[in-house]
Design a protein around this motif. Structure first.
Motif, mmCIF file in Angstrom:
data_model
loop_
_atom_site.group_PDB
_atom_site.id
_atom_site.type_symbol
_atom_site.label_atom_id
_atom_site.label_comp_id
_atom_site.label_asym_id
_atom_site.label_seq_id
_atom_site.Cartn_x
_atom_site.Cartn_y
_atom_site.Cartn_z
ATOM 1 N N PHE A 48 0.684 -1.147 -0.017
ATOM 2 C CA PHE A 48 -0.068 -0.045 0.070
ATOM 3 C C PHE A 48 0.851 1.138 0.172
ATOM 4 O O PHE A 48 1.767 1.433 1.044
ATOM 5 C CB PHE A 48 -0.959 -0.081 1.070
ATOM 6 N N VAL A 49 0.624 2.287 -1.062
ATOM 7 C CA VAL A 49 1.302 3.026 -1.097
ATOM 8 C C VAL A 49 0.682 4.592 -0.833
ATOM 9 O O VAL A 49 -0.494 4.411 -1.374
ATOM 10 C CB VAL A 49 2.164 3.400 -2.580
ATOM 11 N N ALA A 50 0.910 5.374 0.206
ATOM 12 C CA ALA A 50 0.056 6.564 0.210
ATOM 13 C C ALA A 50 1.184 7.818 0.328
ATOM 14 O O ALA A 50 1.821 8.041 1.612
ATOM 15 C CB ALA A 50 -0.780 6.520 1.249
ATOM 16 N N ASN A 51 1.621 8.375 -0.773
ATOM 17 C CA ASN A 51 2.285 9.701 -0.408
ATOM 18 C C ASN A 51 1.891 10.886 -1.152
ATOM 19 O O ASN A 51 0.719 10.838 -1.510
ATOM 20 C CB ASN A 51 3.752 9.355 -0.781
ATOM 21 N N SER A 52 2.373 11.818 -1.573
ATOM 22 C CA SER A 52 1.742 13.081 -2.172
ATOM 23 C C SER A 52 1.339 12.891 -3.562
ATOM 24 O O SER A 52 0.793 13.661 -4.088
ATOM 25 C CB SER A 52 2.789 14.302 -1.849
ATOM 26 N N THR A 53 2.147 11.708 -4.170
ATOM 27 C CA THR A 53 1.727 11.579 -5.666
ATOM 28 C C THR A 53 0.989 10.505 -5.869
ATOM 29 O O THR A 53 0.256 10.650 -6.758
ATOM 30 C CB THR A 53 2.998 11.807 -6.261
ATOM 31 N N ASP A 54 1.147 9.546 -4.932
ATOM 32 C CA ASP A 54 0.248 8.315 -5.183
ATOM 33 C C ASP A 54 -0.539 7.771 -3.908
ATOM 34 O O ASP A 54 0.169 7.782 -3.107
ATOM 35 C CB ASP A 54 1.307 6.953 -5.780
ATOM 36 N N VAL A 55 -1.575 7.102 -4.342
ATOM 37 C CA VAL A 55 -2.205 6.465 -3.210
ATOM 38 C C VAL A 55 -2.842 5.125 -3.890
ATOM 39 O O VAL A 55 -3.783 5.025 -4.578
ATOM 40 C CB VAL A 55 -3.477 7.230 -2.587
ATOM 41 N N TYR A 56 -2.251 4.184 -3.555
ATOM 42 C CA TYR A 56 -2.978 2.787 -4.265
ATOM 43 C C TYR A 56 -2.536 1.589 -3.358
ATOM 44 O O TYR A 56 -1.572 1.457 -2.494
ATOM 45 C CB TYR A 56 -2.300 2.675 -5.664
ATOM 46 N N TYR A 57 -3.139 0.427 -3.782
ATOM 47 C CA TYR A 57 -2.938 -0.932 -3.206
ATOM 48 C C TYR A 57 -2.676 -1.746 -4.436
ATOM 49 O O TYR A 57 -3.154 -1.599 -5.689
ATOM 50 C CB TYR A 57 -4.225 -1.297 -2.625
HETATM 51 C C1 NAG Z 1 5.216 7.723 -4.050
HETATM 52 O O1 NAG Z 1 5.399 6.449 -4.224
HETATM 53 C C2 NAG Z 1 5.690 5.952 -5.464
HETATM 54 C C3 NAG Z 1 5.618 4.502 -5.203
HETATM 55 O O2 NAG Z 1 6.500 3.902 -4.318
HETATM 56 C C4 NAG Z 1 6.828 6.367 -5.881
HETATM 57 O O3 NAG Z 1 7.209 6.066 -7.178
HETATM 58 C C5 NAG Z 1 6.885 8.166 -5.899
HETATM 59 O O4 NAG Z 1 8.166 8.685 -6.246
HETATM 60 C C6 NAG Z 1 6.306 8.456 -4.532
HETATM 61 N N1 NAG Z 1 6.410 10.062 -4.504
HETATM 62 C C7 NAG Z 1 6.634 10.878 -3.679
HETATM 63 C C8 NAG Z 1 6.567 12.270 -3.633
HETATM 64 O O5 NAG Z 1 7.553 10.112 -2.687
#
Ligand code: NAG
Ligand code: NAG
Ligand code: NAG
Ligand code: NAG
Ligand code: NAG
Ligand code: NAG
Ligand code: NAG
Ligand code: NAG
Ligand code: NAG
Ligand code: NAG
Length: 759
Positions: free
Chosen positions: A235-244
């Motif tokens: 599960f990724v949740a950061n400023s660019t991506d939120v996904y499972y």
């Molecule tokens: C958010 O996570 C995705 C996948 O891990 C990564 O590719 C992306 O660079 C990340 N964005 C930030 C702003 O860290």
């Protein structure tokens, strides 16, 4: 006879197909017409036109190439069914991928992308992703099917958001098995507040919620193991991506095949069982009534093992006692004492699914203690919890609106701290602590007692078994230079000679077997049957044997297994593979057979080059031999044996190409004897199973006869019977035969009359 050979020849003629295009891509000016398919480079997925069962419309979709029944994982023209078979998928002269028919009516085209290319290529990958890339230079992706899921999530697909573009990937159920258009349910990651997954009905009504990700799993899915070897959940949740997303084989890319489907209101994970050739429901949600969204209202806690299921935490009482008494908890619970911002405390609810977080806020950078301080300091904070439990509790989630959809888990839940007025808090916990200590002492005494009894039980069992069955040598000396000889068990020998001279079955030692097969090395593997993997083994005297390692489904005990083996060893017929012995070690059940030089029949009849070695008279002999063996099993042996998995792969050929049925009697070992004609666990291979067996589990000698019929058609035509009996399409050999038998009958009559005239 002449007529029948002619029939056969004609039959096989009808099976010669127009060669399907085996390409994996469409380039400018090339196309895929109805009837043609794209196949991914490794032959995993196939893209083409299909008709759903009970429907007549055509759809463009992606399915597993080698899995029957047809399992569609993606559909392009979900809402635009094609009538007729004149549509094709092309890249038109302006570089767009379009699905249109001859008259130019367009059914589907991917949404235009920001990136453009003058040399687009549409390619189907082994992951199941169908993408359009710029073939010139950058290889930039213009569009991909993984960004537009239907009802299925495949390994590597992302479910959720690309925040920079606003792309939201979610699953929508098919309206019905016959209609792939979007149905009433959708599974989507909600990114208001703290991200969590929802099943929505009609786009707005929450049906199920899986809870926020807690570093290991979704809070509402305690059975999700972070590291179980087969799956890797991410599960990724950061400023660019939120996904499972999930990967199979821990990301190692092995041979686990799994799909995650939204099937009406349920989420299901299926895994493909290679041995049974069937999808197995690995896991599904919702599990019970407590999974229904807000089943117990605000502040209510749902516990599926309690009665009634809905309960109120300390400091709360049912908001609507009348409904509550009638087991309707939806009104929830109300505080007994209003909160008084300054003097409040917290009640810990351990082992729960965290309440709805759409209005909550999370901060991963603080500790749980700081979180508590934050909550205490803010009068609108109603509860808090850790946002991660990976490596201890850390981070902070704060709720400021009523707590909805809490459920109690027996294991795997999390701690939730609910704000309560000081007067409602349990008094210091001293009393309860004492009670708990007393309870703990009693419980541990009980545990000791049980442990002692268990130990005694194991002890007696161990010694009884040791006396009877001598295969307890440890698996330590794989690389030892011990000569490999079968270990004969004296006790068994005596037993069997006493009990009316039952056949002498050799009991092999596990170490012998392991050594002979190079510790079940992949290189020694001959194949995979319906009941387990088969290895080639080399025994001490240079004797080559086939070692069948039974899969661990048998419910049989040791003695029953041994009895079965002895019975089966008594079945001796020139058209049955001879059982030489067996081996039992812990959970392992192994059968040792004579080795057949020419392997199985399917390696001949389905292989262009090798099938040339089988002329008609050889094929006839093989059919006859199999029939003899089957007749013996069904009628002439001492007890009736139903094979249950008769197929080309289970017919072995010796040096002189004499057919021998293998795997007979294994069905018995799996605990279903002939007397019981109804079984829950359908074993066997799709395509060979009679309809009543595959659907209802009813089997008899007739089921074998059905399989035998399929086998005969395969031997004659050289084509595999794929697909299931129920498939409406002409995809399987059987439906072909049914379809063409009429025509063939006519042509044969004509040919016959010509033949007679010629004579
Ligand atoms: C958010 O996570 C995705 C996948 O891990 C990564 O590719 C992306 O660079 C990340 N964005 C930030 C702003 O860290
Ligand atoms: C595709 O077809 C158009 C028109 O028929 C033609 O001008 C173009 O050269 C073709 N492109 C390729 C790559 O064949
Ligand atoms: C190619 O398809 C796109 C998308 O449907 C369409 O806009 C365009 O007009 C088509 N080009 C031609 C030459 O038909
Ligand atoms: C590929 O790109 C190069 C420059 O990047 C260009 O010169 C060439 O014409 C392109 N080829 C095609 C077929 O578009
Ligand atoms: C698409 O292009 C526009 C204009 O060039 C740009 O503002 C926008 O950010 C682009 N979107 C994506 C997803 O790249
Ligand atoms: C679904 O939602 C629409 C409006 O979004 C509404 O008109 C319709 O009645 C709803 N259907 C059901 C079955 O609730
Ligand atoms: C949906 O579930 C039913 C029964 O639970 C099952 O038979 C069917 O195959 C499932 N559909 C899909 C697409 O997996
Ligand atoms: C809150 O509770 C404290 C101690 O119980 C009490 O002294 C205080 O007066 C209360 N405040 C209000 C607004 O009720
Ligand atoms: C979130 O807040 C909105 C607006 O206050 C409210 O209508 C809604 O019921 C809240 N949802 C939950 C789950 O608390
Ligand atoms: C209390 O928490 C709410 C929600 O997190 C926030 O909007 C509000 O500003 C906070 N109030 C104070 C005084 O910190």
């Amino acid at each position: 006879m002449a007529t029948s050979v002619l029939t056969l020849a004609l039959l096989s003629l009808y099976f010669v197909f127009s060669p399907a295009s085996a390409a994996d891509r469409i380039t400018a000016n090339s196309s895929i017409a109805d009837g043609q398919t794209l196949v991914s480079a490794g032959g995993v997925f196939e893209l083409g036109f299909f008709t759903p069962p009970t429907s007549t419309a055509r759809f463009l979709g992606i399915w597993y190439k080698d899995i029957a029944p047809l399992t569609v994982v993606w559909v392009a023209n979900r809402q635009a069914p094609i009538i007729g078979t004149t549509a094709s998928l092309v890249i038109n002269s302006t570089g767009s991928l379009v699905l249109a028919d001859r008259s130019g009516h367009m059914f589907w085209s991917p949404a235009p992308s920001n990136v453009t290319s003058s040399t687009p290529v549409a390619q189907l990958l082994d992951s199941g992703n169908f993408l359009i890339v710029d073939a010139n230079g950058t290889g930039a992706v213009l569009w991909q099917s993984f960004d537009h899921p239907s009802d299925t999530l495949l390994p590597g697909m992302k479910l959720g958001w690309e925040l920079t573009t606003g792309l939201d990937r979610y699953l929508t159920t098919w309206a019905s098995p016959a209609d792939p258009s979007p149905g009433d349910y959708r599974f989507e990651i909600d990114i208001r507040g703290v991200p969590e997954g929802f099943i929505w009905y009609n786009g707005t009504l929450p049906v199920y919620r899986n809870g926020p990700w807690n570093g290991l799993r979704f809070s509402g899915e305690p059975e999700m193991e972070p590291d179980n070897g087969n799956f890797l959940f991410e599960f990724v949740a950061n400023s660019t991506d939120v996904y499972y997303t999930f990967l199979v084989d821990g990301g190692g890319g092995g041979d686990v095949i799994s799909r995650f489907v939204l099937n009406q209101s349920t989420l299901q994970r299926y895994v493909w069982l290679q041995q049974q050739q069937a999808w197995n429901l690995y896991w599904s949600l919702p599990r019970d009534q407590c999974d229904r969204y807000a089943e117990c209202g605000a502040y209510g806690v749902c516990d599926a093992s309690a009665s009634p299921m809905c309960g109120c935490p300390t400091g709360f009482t049912p908001a609507s006692p009348r409904e509550w008494a009638l087991r309707d908890g939806s009104a929830g619970c109300a505080r007994t004492t209003r909160l008084n911002c300054t003097g409040d405390g917290f009640l810990a609810l351990p082992g729960v699914k965290l309440p709805d977080v759409t209005n909550a806020t999370a901060d991963a950078s603080v500790s749980l203690d700081q979180c508590r301080q934050r909550c205490l300091a803010n009068c609108s904070c109603l509860a808090y919890s850790a946002s991660s439990i990976k490596g201890g509790e850390s981070g902070c989630i704060i709720w400021t609106s009523p707590l909805i959809d809490i459920r109690q888990f027996e294991s795997g839940g999390q701690n939730l701290f609910i704000r309560l007025a000081a007067s409602d808090l349990p008094s210091n916990g001293d009393n309860s602590k004492k009670k708990n200590t007393a309870l703990a002492v009693v419980l541990s005494l009980l545990g000791l007692l049980l442990f002692g009894l268990g130990g005694f039980f194991i002890w007696t069992k161990f010694f009884r078994n040791k006396g009877r069955f001598q295969s307890t040598r440890r698996l330590t000396s794989f690389d030892s230079s011990n000569p490999l000889y079968p270990v004969q068990d004296r006790n068994t020998e005596e037993e069997s000679s006493q009990s009316n001279g039952l056949v002498d079955v050799t009991l092999f030692d596990m170490a012998t077997i392991a050594l002979s097969t190079d510790n079940f090395a992949t290189s020694a593997k001959l194949g995979e049957g319906g009941f387990g993997a088969v290895y080639k083994g080399e025994l001490g005297g240079g004797q080559t044997v086939a070692v069948k390692r039974l899969s661990k489904y048998s419910t049989q005990g040791l003695d029953e297994f041994k009895n079965e083996v002895m019975l089966i060893a008594k079945l001796q017929h020139v058209n049955l593979v001879r059982l030489l012995g067996c081996c039992v070690h812990g959970e392992e059940r192994i059968l040792v057979y004579e080795y057949m030089e020419n392997k199985s029949l399917d390696t001949f009849i389905f292989d262009k080059a090798r099938s040339a070695q089988l002329n008609w008279s050889k094929r006839f002999d093989i059919i006859l031999g199999v029939a003899r063996g089957l007749l013996y099993l069904h009628q002439d042996s001492r007890f009736k044996v139903i094979h249950r998995d008769l197929k080309a792969g289970n017919i072995l050929l010796d040096g002189e190409m004499n057919p021998k049925i293998s795997d007979f009697g294994v069905a018995r070992i799996f605990g279903a004897d002939g007397a019981d004609s109804h079984t829950k666990r359908v074993v066997g291979t799709y395509g060979y199973m009679s309809p009543e067996y595959a659907m209802d589990g009813v089997f008899s000698v007739k089921s074998d006869v059905f399989s035998f019929g399929v086998l005969v058609l395969e031997i004659v035509s050289g084509r595999k019977n794929r697909g299931m009996y129920s498939s409406g399409e002409q995809t399987s050999l059987l439906s072909h035969v049914r379809h063409y038998s009429q025509i063939i009958h006519c042509s044969c009559s004509i040919l016959e009359s010509q033949e007679n005239a010629g004579n």
